[in-house]
Design a protein around this motif. Sequence first.
Motif, PDB file in Angstrom:
ATOM      1  N   ASN A 100       0.810  -1.222   0.000  1.00  0.00           N
ATOM      2  CA  ASN A 100       0.000   0.000   0.000  1.00  0.00           C
ATOM      3  C   ASN A 100       0.846   1.277   0.000  1.00  0.00           C
ATOM      4  O   ASN A 100       0.348   2.356   0.284  1.00  0.00           O
ATOM      5  CB  ASN A 100      -0.959   0.022   1.196  1.00  0.00           C
ATOM      6  CG  ASN A 100      -0.244  -0.026   2.526  1.00  0.00           C
ATOM      7  OD1 ASN A 100       0.617  -0.872   2.737  1.00  0.00           O
ATOM      8  ND2 ASN A 100      -0.583   0.873   3.433  1.00  0.00           N
TER       9      ASN A 100
ATOM     10  N   ALA B 201       3.608   3.627  -2.469  1.00  0.00           N
ATOM     11  CA  ALA B 201       3.942   3.822  -3.877  1.00  0.00           C
ATOM     12  C   ALA B 201       4.957   4.941  -4.033  1.00  0.00           C
ATOM     13  O   ALA B 201       4.882   5.974  -3.354  1.00  0.00           O
ATOM     14  CB  ALA B 201       2.690   4.141  -4.687  1.00  0.00           C
TER      15      ALA B 201
ATOM     16  N   LEU C 164      -0.620   4.986   0.386  1.00  0.00           N
ATOM     17  CA  LEU C 164      -1.851   5.160  -0.394  1.00  0.00           C
ATOM     18  C   LEU C 164      -3.072   5.341   0.503  1.00  0.00           C
ATOM     19  O   LEU C 164      -4.039   5.994   0.110  1.00  0.00           O
ATOM     20  CB  LEU C 164      -2.065   3.963  -1.319  1.00  0.00           C
ATOM     21  CG  LEU C 164      -0.984   3.707  -2.374  1.00  0.00           C
ATOM     22  CD1 LEU C 164      -1.323   2.458  -3.171  1.00  0.00           C
ATOM     23  CD2 LEU C 164      -0.813   4.905  -3.296  1.00  0.00           C
ATOM     24  N   ASP C 165      -3.020   4.792   1.696  1.00  0.00           N
ATOM     25  CA  ASP C 165      -4.156   4.902   2.618  1.00  0.00           C
ATOM     26  C   ASP C 165      -4.316   6.306   3.191  1.00  0.00           C
ATOM     27  O   ASP C 165      -5.340   6.617   3.803  1.00  0.00           O
ATOM     28  CB  ASP C 165      -4.005   3.908   3.775  1.00  0.00           C
ATOM     29  CG  ASP C 165      -4.045   2.461   3.311  1.00  0.00           C
ATOM     30  OD1 ASP C 165      -4.652   2.214   2.242  1.00  0.00           O
ATOM     31  OD2 ASP C 165      -3.471   1.599   3.988  1.00  0.00           O
TER      32      ASP C 165
ATOM     33  N   ILE D 286      -4.075   9.102   1.291  1.00  0.00           N
ATOM     34  CA  ILE D 286      -4.432  10.039   0.218  1.00  0.00           C
ATOM     35  C   ILE D 286      -5.852  10.594   0.431  1.00  0.00           C
ATOM     36  O   ILE D 286      -6.781   9.842   0.711  1.00  0.00           O
ATOM     37  CB  ILE D 286      -4.357   9.351  -1.155  1.00  0.00           C
ATOM     38  CG1 ILE D 286      -2.901   8.963  -1.473  1.00  0.00           C
ATOM     39  CG2 ILE D 286      -4.907  10.261  -2.253  1.00  0.00           C
ATOM     40  CD1 ILE D 286      -2.745   8.173  -2.755  1.00  0.00           C
TER      41      ILE D 286
ATOM     42  N   ILE E  91      -6.376  13.584  -5.537  1.00  0.00           N
ATOM     43  CA  ILE E  91      -5.294  13.566  -6.513  1.00  0.00           C
ATOM     44  C   ILE E  91      -5.700  14.414  -7.714  1.00  0.00           C
ATOM     45  O   ILE E  91      -6.857  14.375  -8.143  1.00  0.00           O
ATOM     46  CB  ILE E  91      -5.014  12.133  -7.007  1.00  0.00           C
ATOM     47  CG1 ILE E  91      -4.695  11.198  -5.839  1.00  0.00           C
ATOM     48  CG2 ILE E  91      -3.870  12.115  -8.017  1.00  0.00           C
ATOM     49  CD1 ILE E  91      -4.668   9.735  -6.227  1.00  0.00           C
TER      50      ILE E  91
ATOM     51  N   VAL F 229      -0.434  14.867  -5.373  1.00  0.00           N
ATOM     52  CA  VAL F 229      -1.221  14.050  -4.452  1.00  0.00           C
ATOM     53  C   VAL F 229      -1.376  14.847  -3.169  1.00  0.00           C
ATOM     54  O   VAL F 229      -0.409  15.419  -2.653  1.00  0.00           O
ATOM     55  CB  VAL F 229      -0.512  12.716  -4.148  1.00  0.00           C
ATOM     56  CG1 VAL F 229      -1.339  11.886  -3.171  1.00  0.00           C
ATOM     57  CG2 VAL F 229      -0.242  11.932  -5.411  1.00  0.00           C
TER      58      VAL F 229
ATOM     59  N   PHE G 196       2.039   4.810 -11.048  1.00  0.00           N
ATOM     60  CA  PHE G 196       1.270   5.240  -9.880  1.00  0.00           C
ATOM     61  C   PHE G 196      -0.225   5.192 -10.156  1.00  0.00           C
ATOM     62  O   PHE G 196      -1.002   4.630  -9.377  1.00  0.00           O
ATOM     63  CB  PHE G 196       1.698   6.649  -9.455  1.00  0.00           C
ATOM     64  CG  PHE G 196       0.810   7.249  -8.408  1.00  0.00           C
ATOM     65  CD1 PHE G 196       0.699   6.669  -7.151  1.00  0.00           C
ATOM     66  CD2 PHE G 196       0.099   8.418  -8.655  1.00  0.00           C
ATOM     67  CE1 PHE G 196      -0.128   7.225  -6.178  1.00  0.00           C
ATOM     68  CE2 PHE G 196      -0.718   8.976  -7.692  1.00  0.00           C
ATOM     69  CZ  PHE G 196      -0.831   8.370  -6.446  1.00  0.00           C
ATOM     70  N   PHE G 197      -0.664   5.757 -11.270  1.00  0.00           N
ATOM     71  CA  PHE G 197      -2.100   5.780 -11.572  1.00  0.00           C
ATOM     72  C   PHE G 197      -2.628   4.368 -11.838  1.00  0.00           C
ATOM     73  O   PHE G 197      -3.760   4.045 -11.494  1.00  0.00           O
ATOM     74  CB  PHE G 197      -2.383   6.697 -12.757  1.00  0.00           C
ATOM     75  CG  PHE G 197      -2.432   8.153 -12.370  1.00  0.00           C
ATOM     76  CD1 PHE G 197      -3.500   8.647 -11.647  1.00  0.00           C
ATOM     77  CD2 PHE G 197      -1.414   9.035 -12.721  1.00  0.00           C
ATOM     78  CE1 PHE G 197      -3.560   9.981 -11.277  1.00  0.00           C
ATOM     79  CE2 PHE G 197      -1.468  10.367 -12.352  1.00  0.00           C
ATOM     80  CZ  PHE G 197      -2.540  10.854 -11.620  1.00  0.00           C
TER      81      PHE G 197
ATOM     82  N   LYS H 267      -1.478   1.733 -10.311  1.00  0.00           N
ATOM     83  CA  LYS H 267      -1.570   1.101  -8.999  1.00  0.00           C
ATOM     84  C   LYS H 267      -2.802   1.530  -8.228  1.00  0.00           C
ATOM     85  O   LYS H 267      -3.472   0.703  -7.587  1.00  0.00           O
ATOM     86  CB  LYS H 267      -0.307   1.419  -8.185  1.00  0.00           C
ATOM     87  CG  LYS H 267      -0.228   0.666  -6.870  1.00  0.00           C
ATOM     88  CD  LYS H 267       1.179   0.722  -6.287  1.00  0.00           C
ATOM     89  CE  LYS H 267       1.279  -0.186  -5.081  1.00  0.00           C
ATOM     90  NZ  LYS H 267       2.665  -0.278  -4.561  1.00  0.00           N
ATOM     91  N   ILE H 268      -3.164   2.801  -8.278  1.00  0.00           N
ATOM     92  CA  ILE H 268      -4.332   3.254  -7.501  1.00  0.00           C
ATOM     93  C   ILE H 268      -5.636   2.776  -8.148  1.00  0.00           C
ATOM     94  O   ILE H 268      -6.653   2.631  -7.462  1.00  0.00           O
ATOM     95  CB  ILE H 268      -4.331   4.789  -7.321  1.00  0.00           C
ATOM     96  CG1 ILE H 268      -4.415   5.516  -8.668  1.00  0.00           C
ATOM     97  CG2 ILE H 268      -3.148   5.246  -6.513  1.00  0.00           C
ATOM     98  CD1 ILE H 268      -4.565   7.014  -8.529  1.00  0.00           C
ATOM     99  N   LYS H 269      -5.608   2.481  -9.454  1.00  0.00           N
ATOM    100  CA  LYS H 269      -6.815   1.940 -10.089  1.00  0.00           C
ATOM    101  C   LYS H 269      -7.088   0.522  -9.615  1.00  0.00           C
ATOM    102  O   LYS H 269      -8.222   0.076  -9.532  1.00  0.00           O
ATOM    103  CB  LYS H 269      -6.658   1.954 -11.616  1.00  0.00           C
ATOM    104  CG  LYS H 269      -6.832   3.342 -12.228  1.00  0.00           C
ATOM    105  CD  LYS H 269      -6.665   3.278 -13.742  1.00  0.00           C
ATOM    106  CE  LYS H 269      -6.814   4.672 -14.344  1.00  0.00           C
ATOM    107  NZ  LYS H 269      -6.606   4.650 -15.816  1.00  0.00           N
TER     108      LYS H 269
END
Length: 228
Positions: free
Chosen positions: A181, A183, A193-194, A196, A199, A204, A222-223, A225-227
């Motif tokens: 989690n 990046a 990521l938790d 955020i 964006i 971010v 990065f994008f 991964k968040i998808k």
Amino acid sequence: MKRIKCIVVDDEPLAVSLLGSYVEKIPCFELVFSTENPIEALEYIQKNDADLIFLDIQMPELSGINFMKIVGDKLKYILTTAYSEYALEGYEHNVIDYLLKPISFGRFEKSALKAQERFPTNEDSTNSYFFVKSSGQQHKINFDEILFVESIKDYVNIKTENQEYIVLDTLKSLENQLPENFARVHKSFILNLDKIEKIDVRNVFLNSGKEIPIGETYKSEFFLKIKK
């Protein structure tokens, strides 16, 4: 985070002391044994676990090359010597790196990073914390408390919800130690990521109010991964 158990073997007392002090400056290294006698090192290895050995090539009791022939692939090796002509022979034994004396800490640190990349990072993936060395002490940091990690020259700043820790390490090394989690979003930043809040295409925004830029090199990954 896996602690890499290190051994230092060199027939020169000053070299043993210097390398031992270097090992202790690397957060994920643990110095478990050091000696001026390679025979003592062999006896230690027979009875104890270790991962990585800083091994002098030219020693009167037993050369580093013969030492490696005896121990084999049980350990990984970083060779040290004052004689550059041994470099090729050392690399034929698939060592991680070769350090020519006198060894600066900067050169040692590069070698340490190579070593970290050769050890698996998922063995302790179920852990919820790791330890880092900051201000001369080992600090336990829970992953879920980390907001981001920032590179500051030769150091990294691990920023948590309540504190920050300045650590002699690299972002690459930290990236290998952190769970899924986290990046890398910029050459100077890794974030949780938790944490955020929102964006946009360039930045971010964390729920702490921190704004972190998204580097072009890391944007696509990065994008993606968040998808997920």
